[in-house]
Design a protein around this motif. Structure first.
Motif, short mmCIF file in Angstrom:
data_model
loop_
_atom_site.label_atom_id
_atom_site.label_comp_id
_atom_site.label_asym_id
_atom_site.label_seq_id
_atom_site.Cartn_x
_atom_site.Cartn_y
_atom_site.Cartn_z
N TYR A 295 -9.66 -2.84 6.64
CA TYR A 295 -8.49 -3.22 5.72
C TYR A 295 -7.16 -3.08 6.68
O TYR A 295 -6.02 -2.47 5.63
N GLU B 245 0.43 -4.10 5.14
CA GLU B 245 1.41 -4.42 4.07
C GLU B 245 2.03 -2.99 3.38
O GLU B 245 3.08 -3.22 2.89
N ASP C 112 -4.97 -4.83 7.60
CA ASP C 112 -3.85 -5.60 6.94
C ASP C 112 -3.19 -5.15 5.76
O ASP C 112 -2.04 -5.17 5.37
N LYS C 113 -4.15 -4.61 4.85
CA LYS C 113 -3.73 -3.94 3.64
C LYS C 113 -2.78 -2.71 4.15
O LYS C 113 -1.57 -2.55 3.36
N ASN D 21 -5.26 3.36 0.08
CA ASN D 21 -5.55 2.93 -1.57
C ASN D 21 -4.68 4.05 -2.09
O ASN D 21 -5.31 4.47 -3.38
#
Length: 155
Positions: free
Chosen positions: A119, A125, A121-122, A83
């Motif tokens: 998360y 990415e 997968d985030k 994040n």
């Protein structure tokens, strides 16, 4: 070095780093031989070269050692969280571009803590985005999506 010096006179710096001034090459060789060292030209100028009395083997060893140290490549590491803010991300990418242009390789690691593991997968990415942003200045040496690590080397 020694008898290979073609100039009739040299500016001499003796083994104690004292400037002896302009002196005949033959006389400089005699001084070097008297202290069992070599006469080495350290600076070739148009008029008269600058010669120094020193141990030539030691000089070669130190030069080789310096070259070995400068040839050693450095791996810089950048740690990110999934994040990360846009401004922080941009700063890290610009810093990595500078390192890659200097010749260093850059290792990006994305750290997940606690609930962030949901998360993955985030984070994957984000790692792909890092690789895409650095594709112009570097190429990917290794990309491990499982451990979320990418190593980029200069192109």
């Amino acid at each position: 070095m020694n008898s290979q010096i073609k100039s009739p006179q040299v500016f001499l710096i003796d083994h104690e780093n004292n400037n002896r001034g302009l002196i005949d090459t033959y006389e400089a060789l005699q001084i070097a031989q008297s202290v069992e060292l070599d006469l080495v030209v350290v600076s070739q100028s148009k008029d008269t070269p600058v010669a120094k009395i020193l141990n030539y083997g030691k000089l070669q060893y130190q030069k080789k050692k310096r070259q070995g140290q400068s040839a050693r490549h450095v791996v810089k590491e950048v740690r990110l969280r999934p994040n990360v803010g846009a401004a922080d991300y941009r700063i890290r990418i610009e810093q990595a571009i500078q390192w890659l242009s200097k010749g260093d390789s850059v290792k990006f690691a994305i750290r997940l803590r606690g609930r962030e593991n949901q998360y993955r997968d985030k984070a994957g990415e984000l790692l792909e985005q890092v690789v895409n942003d650095l594709s112009e200045v570097g190429k990917v040496q290794s990309l491990d999506k499982r451990s979320l690590i990418a190593q980029v080397i200069p192109a």
